[in-house]
Write an enzyme that holds these catalytic residues in place. Structure first.
Site, PDB file in Angstrom:
ATOM      1  N   SER A  13     -23.032   8.797  21.075  1.00 20.41           N
ATOM      2  CA  SER A  13     -23.956   9.700  20.328  1.00 20.41           C
ATOM      3  C   SER A  13     -25.352  10.062  21.353  1.00 20.41           C
ATOM      4  O   SER A  13     -25.025  10.972  22.449  1.00 20.41           O
ATOM      5  CB  SER A  13     -24.493   9.000  19.135  1.00 20.41           C
ATOM      6  OG  SER A  13     -25.176   9.785  18.269  1.00 20.41           O
TER       7      SER A  13
ATOM      8  N   LYS B 149     -18.777  10.662  20.604  1.00 19.87           N
ATOM      9  CA  LYS B 149     -19.347  10.924  19.238  1.00 19.87           C
ATOM     10  C   LYS B 149     -20.298  12.281  19.680  1.00 19.87           C
ATOM     11  O   LYS B 149     -21.268  12.179  19.860  1.00 19.87           O
ATOM     12  CB  LYS B 149     -20.069   9.849  18.696  1.00 19.87           C
ATOM     13  CG  LYS B 149     -20.417  10.301  17.320  1.00 19.87           C
ATOM     14  CD  LYS B 149     -21.549   9.410  16.583  1.00 19.87           C
ATOM     15  CE  LYS B 149     -21.842   9.513  15.284  1.00 19.87           C
ATOM     16  NZ  LYS B 149     -23.027  10.661  15.220  1.00 19.87           N
TER      17      LYS B 149
ATOM     18  N   ASP C  73     -23.952  16.356  34.258  1.00 18.50           N
ATOM     19  CA  ASP C  73     -23.711  18.093  34.490  1.00 18.50           C
ATOM     20  C   ASP C  73     -24.770  18.621  35.400  1.00 18.50           C
ATOM     21  O   ASP C  73     -24.369  19.412  36.027  1.00 18.50           O
ATOM     22  CB  ASP C  73     -23.815  18.644  33.259  1.00 18.50           C
ATOM     23  CG  ASP C  73     -22.246  18.369  32.384  1.00 18.50           C
ATOM     24  OD1 ASP C  73     -21.483  17.738  32.884  1.00 18.50           O
ATOM     25  OD2 ASP C  73     -22.208  18.953  31.232  1.00 18.50           O
TER      26      ASP C  73
END
Length: 387
Positions: free
Chosen positions: A289, A314, A300
């Site tokens: 999460s 999740k 990224d």
């Protein structure tokens, strides 16, 4: 006779409310379903051997509507459960220290991760263990909030969990004594024998986490920190705003995460207070999460390197909507994408360096992290920083 007329009057009133609500949400064409609803209410209210009051019927109707989503993360929260959830987000509650979910395949109750230093972790409960019973009550078909409510309670009281480790066939019973789960979400220091290398562990994300992290980063910089290892292993997540704030300490600019609902996609941007430094992030299958939001943003944007094992996966967000009377509904309203537009739900994030660890060893080293002698993932992080 007067009593009967009062029951009929109350029934007709509820009937009117149900029909009005149904019409109001644009499903007036579903006449047969409306008729079924009215008929069922009348039968339950006036024909059942054990009559049920209107409050219970209405609560059951609300719960049933949410359950119809067939989403393990969407649920009706009665007033007591909602209060417990608010306490948890604020940073403390009485319980055993477990974040749980429902296994996607067979809907069994499964552990995402135990919180560090809690009764659950000390008892050896691990990520992806199944909870098959709570105080002897079978958890088959049980929703997440009911299970959480059963495990929470007054500190000093006991709860028995029947645990089935993943891949095994023999469950074991564990009796835990509830404590105040006031998890210090941020901990860290300069690693012994590695001058200039800081180590920070985040155990979850609540309202206190970003400010606590900022203070600790300043303290470690004053002690000469030039590199950092951020440990998100077994971090079950928490509040979305806290995740964005935490990521903003490491992502200099641009989107931290994209949040998408039925119609729109919104970028939540970095806050602009990052002071970049060489960074390695430790993750494992218990990182979920909000922890995945932070790890995905760092990976990224190239703000750091990920080491460990693929995360839990999740990638959806729940919103809590309070209801009159102290109850609430928690509904999955958004999914999130990493800055590179990756949907990690049910997939997880694969680290740059995959370093498996034996589950039993993992339990031991995380209980006393940072364990420089036995933690192979931490050792790999140090190797990466050394390059």
């Amino acid at each position: 006779m007067a009593k009967i007329w009062r029951q009929v009057t109350n029934g007709l009133l509820v009937l009117c409310v149900l029909v009005t609500l149904t019409l109001g949400v644009g499903v007036a064409t579903h006449f047969q379903e409306v008729e079924q609803l009215v008929k069922t209410y009348t039968l339950l209210r006036f024909q059942a051997l054990e009559p049920i009051n209107t409050d219970k019927l209405m609560e059951g109707a609300i719960r049933g509507m949410v359950d119809a989503l067939d989403d393990p993360y969407s649920t009706y929260l009665d007033a007591k459960t909602y209060r417990h959830l608010q306490e948890s987000v604020a940073g403390s509650y009485g319980g055993v220290g477990l974040l749980i979910t429902l296994d996607e395949k067979d809907k069994r109750l499964m552990v995402v991760s135990p919180f560090k230093g809690t009764p659950a972790q000390r008892a050896g409960i691990k990520s992806r263990d199944y909870i098959v019973a709570i105080d002897g009550r079978d958890t088959t078909g049980m929703d997440l909030e009911t299970a959480s409510n059963l495990m929470q309670g007054q500190p000093g009281t006991r709860v028995e969990l029947t645990i089935l480790p993943a891949g095994e066939s023999n469950p074991r019973k564990v009796t835990l004594t509830r404590e105040i789960i006031k998890v210090p979400t941020v901990d860290g220091k300069i690693l012994p024998g590695h001058p200039g290398t800081g180590y920070i562990s985040l155990t979850m994300f609540n309202e206190q986490t970003p400010a606590d992290l900022g203070r600790l980063l300043n303290e470690l910089r004053q002690q000469g920190m030039q590199k950092l290892i951020l440990d998100l292993r077994n971090n079950p997540g928490g509040a979305l705003p806290a995740a964005v704030d935490v990521a903003s300490y490491f992502v200099a600019k641009g989107p931290v995460v994209y949040i998408a609902d039925q119609k729109n996609t919104e970028a939540l941007m970095a806050r602009g207070y990052a002071q970049p430094l060489p960074l390695v992030v430790l993750v494992n299958k218990g990182s979920a999460s909000a922890a995945e939001i932070v790890a995905g943003a760092i990976k990224d944007t190239g703000s750091g390197t990920l080491v460990g094992e693929t995360t839990f996966g999740k990638g959806i967000v729940q919103t809590i909507f309070p209801l009159p009377g102290g109850a609430a509904v928690k509904i999955t309203t958004h999914k999130y994408l990493t800055p590179g537009k990756h949907d990690i739900n049910k997939k997880g994030i694969t680290p740059d360096y995959v370093v498996p660890m034996d589950p039993q060893l993992e339990q031991q080293v995380l209980a006393r992290a940072p364990d420089l002698e036995r933690d192979v993932q931490l050792q790999k992080a140090l190797e990466v920083l050394g390059k």
